[in-house]
Design an enzyme around this catalytic site. Structure first.
Site, PDB file in Angstrom:
ATOM      1  N   HIS A   1       0.852  -1.184   0.000  1.00  0.00           N
ATOM      2  CA  HIS A   1       0.000   0.000   0.000  1.00  0.00           C
ATOM      3  C   HIS A   1       0.888   1.235   0.000  1.00  0.00           C
ATOM      4  O   HIS A   1       2.122   1.129  -0.081  1.00  0.00           O
ATOM      5  CB  HIS A   1      -0.965  -0.019   1.190  1.00  0.00           C
ATOM      6  CG  HIS A   1      -0.307  -0.215   2.520  1.00  0.00           C
ATOM      7  ND1 HIS A   1       0.511   0.737   3.098  1.00  0.00           N
ATOM      8  CD2 HIS A   1      -0.329  -1.262   3.394  1.00  0.00           C
ATOM      9  CE1 HIS A   1       0.950   0.306   4.265  1.00  0.00           C
ATOM     10  NE2 HIS A   1       0.462  -0.912   4.470  1.00  0.00           N
TER      11      HIS A   1
ATOM     12  N   GLY B   1       1.865   3.205   2.236  1.00  0.00           N
ATOM     13  CA  GLY B   1       2.882   3.261   3.280  1.00  0.00           C
ATOM     14  C   GLY B   1       4.161   2.575   2.841  1.00  0.00           C
ATOM     15  O   GLY B   1       5.269   3.109   3.014  1.00  0.00           O
ATOM     16  N   HIS B   2       4.026   1.375   2.256  1.00  0.00           N
ATOM     17  CA  HIS B   2       5.198   0.674   1.730  1.00  0.00           C
ATOM     18  C   HIS B   2       5.856   1.481   0.607  1.00  0.00           C
ATOM     19  O   HIS B   2       7.084   1.616   0.555  1.00  0.00           O
ATOM     20  CB  HIS B   2       4.791  -0.686   1.158  1.00  0.00           C
ATOM     21  CG  HIS B   2       4.220  -1.638   2.147  1.00  0.00           C
ATOM     22  ND1 HIS B   2       2.930  -2.109   2.064  1.00  0.00           N
ATOM     23  CD2 HIS B   2       4.755  -2.230   3.241  1.00  0.00           C
ATOM     24  CE1 HIS B   2       2.703  -2.951   3.052  1.00  0.00           C
ATOM     25  NE2 HIS B   2       3.793  -3.039   3.791  1.00  0.00           N
TER      26      HIS B   2
ATOM     27  N   GLN C   1       6.137 -15.359  12.491  1.00  0.00           N
ATOM     28  CA  GLN C   1       5.546 -14.262  13.267  1.00  0.00           C
ATOM     29  C   GLN C   1       4.030 -14.350  13.358  1.00  0.00           C
ATOM     30  O   GLN C   1       3.386 -13.432  13.858  1.00  0.00           O
ATOM     31  CB  GLN C   1       5.984 -12.913  12.708  1.00  0.00           C
ATOM     32  CG  GLN C   1       5.505 -12.581  11.322  1.00  0.00           C
ATOM     33  CD  GLN C   1       6.268 -11.406  10.734  1.00  0.00           C
ATOM     34  OE1 GLN C   1       7.451 -11.495  10.412  1.00  0.00           O
ATOM     35  NE2 GLN C   1       5.604 -10.266  10.600  1.00  0.00           N
TER      36      GLN C   1
ATOM     37  N   LYS D   1       4.173   3.036  11.928  1.00  0.00           N
ATOM     38  CA  LYS D   1       2.891   2.466  12.361  1.00  0.00           C
ATOM     39  C   LYS D   1       3.137   1.264  13.269  1.00  0.00           C
ATOM     40  O   LYS D   1       2.424   1.047  14.236  1.00  0.00           O
ATOM     41  CB  LYS D   1       2.039   2.051  11.165  1.00  0.00           C
ATOM     42  CG  LYS D   1       0.657   1.515  11.575  1.00  0.00           C
ATOM     43  CD  LYS D   1      -0.225   1.247  10.382  1.00  0.00           C
ATOM     44  CE  LYS D   1       0.181  -0.025   9.673  1.00  0.00           C
ATOM     45  NZ  LYS D   1      -0.150  -1.243  10.479  1.00  0.00           N
TER      46      LYS D   1
END
Length: 286
Positions: free
Chosen positions: A35, A37-38, A62, A150
């Site tokens: 998205h 952000g990446h 994870q 984030k």
């Protein structure tokens, strides 16, 4: 031209070649489903380095037993098309068997930083994170690695790992990228129903409320947390999964606010658990 690499040997060979040429390497680790952000992190890496490598790897270590590993969105063709537009040089996309050909005999253990917040909710999560990030750092050998704020707890843990193990990597934290209504960009936002998506803007609004209280002189953590909770309970159908105020980056829970602090929030909707945060304090910059 962006090239997709699927084996560790080829990725390491490429890295060595560029290192011999004296090129700086920027690295953005991701699990895909990219998205804005990446993409913001990738743009910064491309602007600051001779070579940019991103990884797309959904790391099973994870994810807990009841989490969304199998359901996590995978859209390699769309992701590669997006990064090509940014002139990213390499996409490292190994299989699980390539990264973990046999059971690990050596395990990294995270201390206090993994025992609060997301770590308390997701036991073993951050051990999985530091394991894969450590492996990726050894494979890609970046000069600079970019992580989003984030996931501020993850950022603090990666920075601590780099410091404790003297890794020759500069970790760069990138500001949260938000939708127009304030919702933090996340790969998990696609799980929200249309009504939940309308409500989700209130996560950031509640954190802005906390910032306003702080700027008005409030320093009692319980008072601020209480007002955040009251606001959210009035405006969302989701469940507040976690809410706390901690020092940053040491992540010590604060009853009275002093210095730089981190307000962390997690809300569980029907099919999505969203996190957000705000960092305020002596050196806070909006």
């Amino acid at each position: 031209m962006t090239k997709v690499i699927t084996t560790i040997n080829e990725m390491q060979s490429i890295v060595k070649q560029h290192q011999r040429e004296g090129k700086t390497i920027g690295f953005v680790p991701t699990m895909g489903a990219l998205h804005d952000g990446h993409l913001t992190m990738m743009k910064q890496s491309v602007s600051e380095n001779d070579l940019t490598v991103i990884s797309i790897f959904v790391n099973p270590l994870q994810f807990g037993p009841n989490e969304d590993f199998d359901a996590y969105p995978r859209q390699l063709d769309d992701d590669v098309a997006a990064v090509k537009k940014l002139q990213v040089d390499y996409v490292f996309h190994p299989s699980v068997d390539e990264m973990y050909p046999e059971e690990l005999g050596i395990h990294l253990k995270v201390g206090h930083l993994a025992q609060v917040l997301e770590g308390a909710q997701r036991p073993g999560h951050f051990e999985g994170v530091v394991t894969v990030v450590n492996k990726l750092f050894n494979i890609v050998q970046p000069d600079y690695a970019y992580f989003g704020k984030k996931d501020a707890q993850q950022l603090a843990i990666v920075e601590k790992m780099v410091k404790d193990f003297n890794l020759p990597v500069h970790v760069i934290g990138i500001d949260i990228v938000r939708e127009k209504d304030g919702l933090a960009k996340s790969s998990r936002n696609i799980y929200l129903t249309s009504e939940e998506r309308k409500e989700a803007k209130h996560l950031y609004q509640s954190l802005r409320l906390a910032k306003n209280l702080y700027e008005a002189g409030e320093r009692d953590s319980n008072e601020i947390i209480g007002q955040i909770a009251a606001y959210l309970n009035k405006n969302i159908s989701g469940h507040i999964d976690d809410l706390g105020i901690y020092s940053y980056p040491n992540l010590i829970q604060q009853s009275k606010i002093h210095g730089r602090i981190f307000i962390s929030l997690a809300v569980k909707f029907s099919k999505a658990r969203l996190i957000d945060n705000i960092i305020i304090g002596d050196d806070y910059i909006d």
